[in-house]
Structures are given as C-alpha cells and as structure tokens.
Design a protein around this motif. Structure first.
Motif, PDB file in Angstrom:
ATOM      1  N   ALA A 201       0.761  -0.719   0.239  1.00  0.00           N
ATOM      2  CA  ALA A 201      -0.216  -0.261  -0.491  1.00  0.00           C
ATOM      3  C   ALA A 201       1.056   1.254   0.580  1.00  0.00           C
ATOM      4  N   ARG A 202       2.191   1.543  -0.242  1.00  0.00           N
ATOM      5  CA  ARG A 202       2.813   2.343   0.114  1.00  0.00           C
ATOM      6  C   ARG A 202       3.664   2.248  -1.393  1.00  0.00           C
ATOM      7  N   PRO A 203       3.458   3.255  -2.472  1.00  0.00           N
ATOM      8  CA  PRO A 203       3.555   3.141  -3.766  1.00  0.00           C
ATOM      9  C   PRO A 203       4.990   3.390  -3.749  1.00  0.00           C
ATOM     10  N   TYR A 330      -4.214   1.890  -3.305  1.00  0.00           N
ATOM     11  CA  TYR A 330      -3.495   1.401  -2.174  1.00  0.00           C
ATOM     12  C   TYR A 330      -4.362   1.651  -1.066  1.00  0.00           C
ATOM     13  N   SER A 332      -3.983   2.483   3.005  1.00  0.00           N
ATOM     14  CA  SER A 332      -3.631   1.352   4.228  1.00  0.00           C
ATOM     15  C   SER A 332      -4.018   0.362   4.610  1.00  0.00           C
ATOM     16  N   GLY A 336      -1.959  -3.505  -1.752  1.00  0.00           N
ATOM     17  CA  GLY A 336      -1.845  -2.336  -2.605  1.00  0.00           C
ATOM     18  C   GLY A 336      -1.435  -3.187  -4.392  1.00  0.00           C
ATOM     19  N   ARG A 338      -1.153  -2.165  -7.856  1.00  0.00           N
ATOM     20  CA  ARG A 338      -0.244  -1.307  -9.503  1.00  0.00           C
ATOM     21  C   ARG A 338      -0.116  -2.690 -10.902  1.00  0.00           C
TER      22      ARG A 338
END
Length: 365
Positions: A201-203, A330, A332, A336, A338
């Motif tokens: 969840a942290r890009p 994402y 938190s 996440g 992508r």
C-alpha cells in the motif's frame, strides 16, 4: 559530432538565448553518444546558437573525450588546482549573456561557478524544452526500449516461479536483481520495488528482511532493467497462494483503469485526457478514496521524463511518445495493487510494449 548537436543549436536560437548547456545525464548522453560521470567534478557542454561548441571537463576524462571527434574548444581542469579557472577561460572564449540549462539536472555548485565566471549571466531553466527533444522516440530508441522490456519480463517470469509463502521481500528482490542481470541488463533502471501485504500500500515502499509473505498477500513488483541506454519500467501485482474477494475487486478495478487508458491513447490526445479517463475509472469505483498517484510518465533514457500523464497537463502527445500507464489503488494497512504498461503512442492508437500477462495471477500455492 557537430551534426548531432544541430537540434540543440536550433533550440537555443528558437529560445533567443546565446547558448544552451548540458551536463552529464540523459540529454548529455543522447547528444554525445557516450556516458560520462561527474560526481563532485563539474563537466559542462556549451552549445552556442552560433559558432562551435565548447566543453569544460576534468583532466582525467581527456582520453575518453578525445574519442568523440569533438569539434570545439576544450577547457580541462585538475582536482589539485580546482575548476574555477577553467570556467573563467570558458567564459572568455565564449562570452554569453543568456544561457539555457537543464533545471532538474544541473547542480547548484555548477550554476554558481558559471555565475562567478560571468557576472550578470542570465540562466534560464529550459528543462522542459531540452528534455522535450527526447519525447518522440526513433525506431532505434523503441528497439532499445523493447530489448530492456523483454529481458525484464523474462526475469519476472523466472522469479514468480520460485515465490513461496514464508519468503521475505528481500529474498525475492535479490532474486529479481540477479535475474535481470542474467537476462542481459546493463544496469537497473532504478532500485526495484518488491513489497507485499500492507507494504504494497506504499507506492514507493522498500523490501523488508523481517516480513515473511503470507497467504492472501498482494505481492507488487515495480522494476526494470536498462539496456543500450534505455529503461524498462514495469509493474505487476500478483497474489500469494490465494486471493480474497476484496483483493480481486481491487485488482479488477485497477485493470479496468489500465485498459481504459490504452483505449483512450492515440496521437493528438493530451496527457490530461488520458489521466482523466484512467482516474475516472478509479473514482467511479468503491475504492476512490485510495487513489494516490497520477497515471504515469514518459519513459526513455530516464525512467521518469516528459510527458507527465496527469490532469492539468494539456500537452498534446505526438506519435512516437512512450509513456507508462500505471494506475493503482493503495489501501493503507491492507494491500496495494498497481499495473503498469510501457506504451508507444501511434497515429492509429498505441502499441503496448509490455506483454507480460495482466490477468490476476496467484503464485506460490
């Protein structure tokens, strides 16, 4: 060499500046056809609107510079004596009042040395204009990009075959790096991102040594190898051993946004229009509050370059532009997702250079 600098000379004329300066980086390499390092040592190529170019470089680089066939004055300097005298000699040889530079690349101490050598010099940030010359890729550029992408996808396929519950993100990251070089990468495009579970969840998260991947984790890979001066930038998200309904719903939403962006891509659209379509899909979902990033960015000699695919950027995108289509969500503390493709814009639409499957994949079961 003179011919390869012609477009920079023309740019200087069109901007009504006396000269344009390049420092080691993507534009420098493109102009000269060879990489050079600078580190603590200033290294500057000055291309005037009229007349021959000039270069300021560390003495230790004279041998390599001599192989270029450079037709212009060269001012070298040594660590023992410092570089300011060389800047003064350059200024005396090539008096200029207005100089265009790469605002995102030139370092402050080089800026100060130029100003000290020419009091009253007007320095203009021409990052957009200079880097914009790289935006439309040649067939040779696209071929190099494709080689970088192909080897990167091969490396990912190898790594996914070995993923198992209980491995750490660091272990998987290490195998990915080894596989990239085994497949022929000249270098990494950037330090890879290999993150799982809540870390995904942290890009721009960092791989952890102490976290062991668990069943149901989303496992996100954002990575690329560099080949022949060009970068791949690929993201794929898989699930470990199993996937929850929520995880599947998030994934399907991101994939729908990615596909909508591809459908909207063709020569003549703006960066704003593509991002508006992609982000619109995410905003219309149940996960709208978990949008963190724009759709993407240009890709080539730099892993992030013009154009930037975001709302508010009304830059028209011509055929030959390569950009990343990388929507994400994402959540938190949870997960996440992508999905990132490298996309070549054509007159008719687009060519997706990345071919790694995008269907939801469960590994390590």
């Amino acid at each position: 060499m003179t011919a390869s600098l012609a477009e920079y000379r023309q740019l200087a004329k069109s901007m009504s500046v006396d000269a344009l300066a390049l420092v080691p980086g993507p534009n420098f390499t493109r102009a000269l056809g060879q990489d050079f390092m600078s580190h603590e040592r200033p290294f500057v190529l000055v291309i005037p609107a009229e007349g021959k170019p000039a270069a300021l470089l560390p003495n230790l680089e004279l041998g390599s510079w001599g192989q270029l066939g450079f037709d212009g004055a060269v001012f070298d300097w040594r660590d023992q004596t410092g570089y300011q005298t060389a800047f003064a000699d350059l200024a005396a040889h090539l008096p200029i009042k207005r100089l265009a530079v790469e605002g995102q690349v030139m370092r402050v101490f080089v800026h100060h040395a130029l100003m000290q050598a020419t009091p009253g010099l007007e320095i203009i940030d021409a990052e957009r204009e200079i880097s914009g010359l790289r935006m439309v890729k040649t067939e040779t550029d696209v071929a190099a990009l494709q080689r970088a992408i192909d080897l990167s996808e091969s490396a990912l396929a190898q790594v996914l075959e070995t993923v198992q519950v209980g491995q750490s993100e660091k272990q998987i990251e290490s195998r990915l790096i080894q596989a990239l070089f085994a497949e022929g990468a000249d270098a990494l495009s950037f330090p890879p991102i290999v993150v799982a579970g809540d870390n995904a969840a942290r890009p721009h998260g960092h791989a952890r040594e102490d976290y062991k991947i668990q069943p149901g984790d989303a496992l996100l890979f954002d990575f690329g190898g560099r080949k022949d001066g060009f970068c791949a930038d690929i993201t794929r998200t898989v699930f470990v051993a199993e996937v929850s309904e929520k995880g599947r719903a998030v994934y399907d939403t991101v994939l729908a946004a990615n596909m909508a962006g591809l459908a909207a891509t063709r020569a003549g659209v703006t960066a704003h229009q593509i991002d508006d379509v992609v982000t619109g899909v995410l905003e219309a979902s149940d996960f709208a509050e978990h949008i963190r990033t724009k759709t993407g960015h240009g890709l080539g000699r730099d892993v992030h370059e013009a154009p930037y695919i975001m709302r508010g950027n009304h830059q028209v995108l011509p055929a030959g532009t390569v950009y990343t289509n990388e929507p994400g969500l994402y959540l938190s503390g949870e997960l996440g997702v992508r999905i990132e493709d490298d996309v070549l814009i054509t007159q008719e639409g687009c060519q997706v250079l990345t071919q790694f499957p995008k269907e939801l994949l469960v590994v390590g079961g």
